[in-house]
Write an enzyme that holds these catalytic residues in place. Sequence first.
Site, PDB file in Angstrom:
ATOM      1  N   CYS A   2       0.843  -1.199   0.000  1.00 22.13           N
ATOM      2  CA  CYS A   2       0.000   0.000   0.000  1.00 22.13           C
ATOM      3  C   CYS A   2       0.877   1.247   0.000  1.00 22.13           C
ATOM      4  O   CYS A   2       2.107   1.180   0.022  1.00 22.13           O
ATOM      5  CB  CYS A   2      -0.896   0.038   1.242  1.00 22.13           C
ATOM      6  SG  CYS A   2      -1.940  -1.404   1.438  1.00 22.13           S
ATOM      7  N   LEU A  49      -3.761  -1.723  -1.521  1.00 26.36           N
ATOM      8  CA  LEU A  49      -3.661  -2.901  -2.376  1.00 26.36           C
ATOM      9  C   LEU A  49      -4.113  -4.064  -1.511  1.00 26.36           C
ATOM     10  O   LEU A  49      -3.401  -4.488  -0.602  1.00 26.36           O
ATOM     11  CB  LEU A  49      -2.221  -3.110  -2.864  1.00 26.36           C
ATOM     12  CG  LEU A  49      -1.972  -4.366  -3.705  1.00 26.36           C
ATOM     13  CD1 LEU A  49      -2.773  -4.331  -5.002  1.00 26.36           C
ATOM     14  CD2 LEU A  49      -0.479  -4.520  -4.009  1.00 26.36           C
ATOM     15  N   ILE A  51      -4.691  -7.480   0.000  1.00 27.23           N
ATOM     16  CA  ILE A  51      -3.994  -8.765  -0.041  1.00 27.23           C
ATOM     17  C   ILE A  51      -4.619  -9.755   0.942  1.00 27.23           C
ATOM     18  O   ILE A  51      -4.852 -10.915   0.615  1.00 27.23           O
ATOM     19  CB  ILE A  51      -2.493  -8.587   0.306  1.00 27.23           C
ATOM     20  CG1 ILE A  51      -1.824  -7.589  -0.657  1.00 27.23           C
ATOM     21  CG2 ILE A  51      -1.770  -9.928   0.295  1.00 27.23           C
ATOM     22  CD1 ILE A  51      -1.684  -8.068  -2.079  1.00 27.23           C
ATOM     23  N   ASN A  73       1.562   0.048   5.813  1.00 24.88           N
ATOM     24  CA  ASN A  73       2.020  -0.481   4.527  1.00 24.88           C
ATOM     25  C   ASN A  73       2.853  -1.725   4.793  1.00 24.88           C
ATOM     26  O   ASN A  73       3.814  -1.671   5.560  1.00 24.88           O
ATOM     27  CB  ASN A  73       2.867   0.579   3.802  1.00 24.88           C
ATOM     28  CG  ASN A  73       3.550   0.025   2.560  1.00 24.88           C
ATOM     29  OD1 ASN A  73       3.064  -0.912   1.936  1.00 24.88           O
ATOM     30  ND2 ASN A  73       4.684   0.614   2.209  1.00 24.88           N
ATOM     31  N   ASP A  98      -4.213  -8.325   9.293  1.00 24.06           N
ATOM     32  CA  ASP A  98      -3.100  -8.033  10.194  1.00 24.06           C
ATOM     33  C   ASP A  98      -3.147  -6.586  10.680  1.00 24.06           C
ATOM     34  O   ASP A  98      -2.547  -6.242  11.702  1.00 24.06           O
ATOM     35  CB  ASP A  98      -1.756  -8.339   9.534  1.00 24.06           C
ATOM     36  CG  ASP A  98      -1.606  -7.722   8.144  1.00 24.06           C
ATOM     37  OD1 ASP A  98      -2.589  -7.167   7.627  1.00 24.06           O
ATOM     38  OD2 ASP A  98      -0.509  -7.825   7.565  1.00 24.06           O
ATOM     39  N   VAL A 289      12.595 -13.615 -16.710  1.00 28.16           N
ATOM     40  CA  VAL A 289      12.736 -12.650 -17.800  1.00 28.16           C
ATOM     41  C   VAL A 289      13.671 -13.213 -18.859  1.00 28.16           C
ATOM     42  O   VAL A 289      14.688 -13.837 -18.544  1.00 28.16           O
ATOM     43  CB  VAL A 289      13.288 -11.310 -17.268  1.00 28.16           C
ATOM     44  CG1 VAL A 289      13.689 -10.396 -18.405  1.00 28.16           C
ATOM     45  CG2 VAL A 289      12.256 -10.609 -16.415  1.00 28.16           C
ATOM     46  N   SER A 362      10.413 -13.426  -3.779  1.00 30.69           N
ATOM     47  CA  SER A 362      11.712 -13.237  -4.426  1.00 30.69           C
ATOM     48  C   SER A 362      12.828 -13.871  -3.599  1.00 30.69           C
ATOM     49  O   SER A 362      12.617 -14.259  -2.455  1.00 30.69           O
ATOM     50  CB  SER A 362      12.001 -11.740  -4.605  1.00 30.69           C
ATOM     51  OG  SER A 362      12.381 -11.153  -3.358  1.00 30.69           O
ATOM     52  N   GLY A 363      14.012 -13.946  -4.191  1.00 28.88           N
ATOM     53  CA  GLY A 363      15.165 -14.540  -3.508  1.00 28.88           C
ATOM     54  C   GLY A 363      16.140 -13.525  -2.960  1.00 28.88           C
ATOM     55  O   GLY A 363      17.306 -13.854  -2.695  1.00 28.88           O
TER      56      GLY A 363
END
Length: 615
Positions: A2, A49, A51, A73, A98, A289, A362-363
């Site tokens: 957010c 946003l 979730i 956020n 949350d 990608v 992600s890593g």
Amino acid sequence: MCGIYGSTIPYNNAQINEKLERSNFRGPDKLKFDYFGDKNQVIFGHNRLAIIDLDERSNQPFTYQGNIHLVFNGEIYNFQEIKKVLITKGYTFNTTSDTEVICAAYLEYGEDCVSHFNGMFAFVIFDQVKNLFFGARDRLGQKPFYYYHNGKDFEFASQLSVVQLYNQNLSVSKKAISLYLAWGVIPDPYSIFNEIKKLRAGHSFVFDLNTYTFTEKTYWDIDYKGENAYKGTFEEAANELDHTLKDAVKLRLFADVPVGIFLSGGVDSSVVAALATKSTNSKVKTFSVKFNEKGFDESLYAQQVADHLQTDHHVIECNYEEGKSLIKNFCHFYDEPFSDSSAIPSMLLAKHTREKVTVALSGDAGDESFIGYHRYNWIKKGQKINMLPLFFRKFCASILNLSSNYRLKIIAKALTYKNTDDVYLASMTNLDFSWIKTNVDVYDLEEIKYLKHKKKNLFERISDFDLKTYLIWDINTKVDRATMAFSLEARAPLLDYRVVEFARSLPTSFKFKGKNQKRILKEVLYKYVPKHIFDRPKSGFSMPFAEWFKTDLKDFVLTELSDENLNKIPCIEPEIISAYIKQHMDGSWNRFTIIWQVLVLKQWLDNNGKGYEVK
């Protein structure tokens, strides 16, 4: 997740709405603001946003028990566990979010509530009874927090441009520009404006509306003095890491919207993808990608991992035109100069991933925690060279400088530094500052302490230093802005503070032994994915800009960085930059990094910095 906003400055409704519209890409599902306190002296606003708990009951600003107001956020991944404890203490909840748990935790634990949270977050609570703001930023700075405080007024937001809008008391900071030109980013707590700061990672604050005082404190830090050393065997440590990572991944898969995985085919993203497939019964969506230019296409490796894990894999083909378009709109999302060029492919990945999912794992942070960067291996080799007397190294440097090969000239410069610490520090900025016109000491930063003390060996110190600088200032900024530009939430299991703390406690040999970097992380990975898939050199995440600057983007660079335009850019030596551009275009020296830095600064000044005094 957010965009948050708050202020004690009496803007009108139209102005507040425009501020929130400026960051609407961070949360397009709901734009809302409200007034609180005596005489409505506090404005809180939010771009949502959705979730978790998609119902409007969880919209923000959120009010709990009538006098606790919150804008938030991020995500608190362990909120269900905290909620169970709070229920036993008598708290009741009307949502499954949350957001509500943060409010109750604040009432129960006070400022110490942040130590209970496992997540990525930036939030502010207006405690109407105490007439104060309490806010915090997550331990490793995954979520941004900008604030303005002039001794009385206080304003904050997720995006700097939101605070900037309608604020008539700002000036562009020469110090920040100097730091940017040296580091490629503007380090915390500075911003491009003198009057706007960033809240540091792992810090909380209180703003007292009665006295207008702002106090900040550290609530978390890494064990950079090495006081909590792991005592078990390598096998025991690998099993513990496996268990902790599984839980970190599982927590981050929880959402009421579709979730996917960024998969580059490297160790870090592959271990996240592997553990995700073990944590869910549904088919995991993965995304990578593909670039057509030779040396930049890693999609084949990602496909091999995806095939083994049997994920629903998506290859995103990126091209020159898309990349060029994002370059021109770059500063709209990044708000201040930021020169990590991998932000562009990150944005392309996020743009197309968002078409399929709303959350992506992600890593990020594997290299910092487990000593994985190429440069750590270079430092290992350089340590031996630095054992030679300085006078002899300077003599060797004078010989290498006779060569026209720019790589040999860079090695020559590195040979002249007193010790390996200084070589590493210089490598993370610029070995050559001749093109920067400044009297600012760009190394006068609090974070230097993580590198310069002697209570750990060199590799642990540079790993700590990278966690506190490169990871927070660069990687986390890049990922947040790139993903939120397309309303995509990125979650990083390797940034779980439990993983980071555990990695910091391990002996160096568990992470880096011989030529084997990220040794223990690979040990976990090879339980799930065959080792032979990773028997190849490590690669980065980049686009072929250095080549494009000499071909497709040549006219763009020469026009933007003409001699006339270079003379208008503060804190640079125009003649030297002009010479660097010529060197790049004729192929005698790859000057892409510096050209890109100056180009980004020029675009920011044109688009965001007009009308401000530079001082």
